[in-house]
Scaffold this active site. Structure first.
Site, short mmCIF file in Angstrom:
data_model
loop_
_atom_site.label_atom_id
_atom_site.label_comp_id
_atom_site.label_asym_id
_atom_site.label_seq_id
_atom_site.Cartn_x
_atom_site.Cartn_y
_atom_site.Cartn_z
N HIS A 150 0.87 -1.19 0.00
CA HIS A 150 0.00 0.00 0.00
C HIS A 150 0.90 1.23 0.00
CE1 HIS A 150 1.14 -0.67 4.17
NE2 HIS A 150 1.18 0.65 4.23
N HIS A 163 5.98 6.32 -0.44
CA HIS A 163 6.72 5.08 -0.70
C HIS A 163 5.81 3.88 -0.50
CE1 HIS A 163 6.72 5.44 3.69
NE2 HIS A 163 6.73 4.12 3.68
O1 3AM Z 1 3.45 2.69 4.67
P1 3AM Z 1 4.36 2.00 5.60
O2 3AM Z 1 4.07 0.53 5.69
O3 3AM Z 1 5.78 2.32 5.37
O4 3AM Z 1 5.28 2.34 9.27
C1 3AM Z 1 3.88 2.38 9.30
C2 3AM Z 1 3.25 2.08 7.98
O5 3AM Z 1 4.03 2.65 7.00
C3 3AM Z 1 3.43 3.80 9.53
O6 3AM Z 1 2.09 3.81 9.10
C4 3AM Z 1 1.96 2.86 8.04
C5 3AM Z 1 0.75 1.99 8.29
O7 3AM Z 1 0.90 1.25 9.46
N1 3AM Z 1 3.55 4.22 10.91
C6 3AM Z 1 3.55 3.44 12.01
N2 3AM Z 1 3.68 4.18 13.11
C7 3AM Z 1 3.79 5.45 12.72
C8 3AM Z 1 3.94 6.69 13.39
N3 3AM Z 1 4.00 6.76 14.72
C9 3AM Z 1 3.71 5.48 11.30
N4 3AM Z 1 3.78 6.62 10.61
C10 3AM Z 1 3.93 7.77 11.31
N5 3AM Z 1 4.00 7.81 12.66
#
Ligand code: 3AM
Length: 185
Positions: free
Chosen positions: A37, A120
């Protein structure tokens, strides 16, 4: 409490091309292709009232669909790499949509997101990969570029409470309008 984020789905043909990149990097936990995603706005663990408010706010978005392409691979984390990602070719409509999500989520009562938005698609989370192993992986894979794909909706996703990670559930889907009528230019 649901753990929520907004994002864009990756079409099956693009996901398939990304899935070819799995393997060959020690210490990588590869994301399942059905869980690929593009995150727009991380919301986090919120109570049901905030979750409903966020879902309602997202329904206010009035935007047209647009095209995206994934372009090149990189790693987040520098000397301590933590994620292998596919980057997104620059897209003003994507940045505008993300900025609107940010505004709407603040209006729903969430704290501002402090981190700069870097679009990304995460391909793997890295636990014990060295920066050298990542560099070797990236140079062996060479240039990655996906086919362009049309973004015609965005999604409010939930992930496993507290821990995050897939499988992700589509809590709500929000259409982006088809291109404006021909002849308006
Ligand atoms: O899109 P990706 O998978 O890279 O890393 C988490 C994930 O990113 C990010 O939100 C997406 C969906 O879970 N994520 C997790 N904790 C976070 C935070 N505290 C975060 N993004 C920003 N702040």
């Amino acid at each position: 409490m649901p753990r929520l984020f907004t994002g864009i789905e990756i079409p099956a043909d693009v996901a398939e091309s990304l899935s070819m990149l799995r393997g060959g990097l020690p210490g990588a936990r590869w994301v399942q292709p059905e869980n690929y995603h593009l995150t727009l706005r991380f919301i986090g663990d919120v109570d049901d009232v905030v979750a409903r408010e966020a879902a309602y706010m997202l329904g206010q978005v009035r935007r047209e669909g647009f095209e995206l392409r994934l372009d090149d691979l990189s790693a987040f984390g520098g000397r301590k790499p933590r994620a292998l990602v596919a980057n997104v070719a620059p897209s003003q409509p994507l940045m505008d949509l993300q900025a609107e999500h940010e505004r709407l989520m603040r209006r729903a009562g969430l704290e501002p997101e402090g981190r700069k938005y870097t679009p990304h698609v995460t391909l793997a989370r890295l636990r014990d990969s060295s920066s050298r192993q990542v560099a070797e992986y990236l140079s062996a894979r060479g240039m990655f570029r996906s086919l362009p794909f049309q973004v015609s909706r965005f999604v409010l996703f939930s992930s496993r409470a507290s821990t995050g990670g897939g499988p992700y559930i589509e809590e709500a889907v929000y259409p982006l309008a088809a291109y404006a009528a021909i002849g308006t230019r």
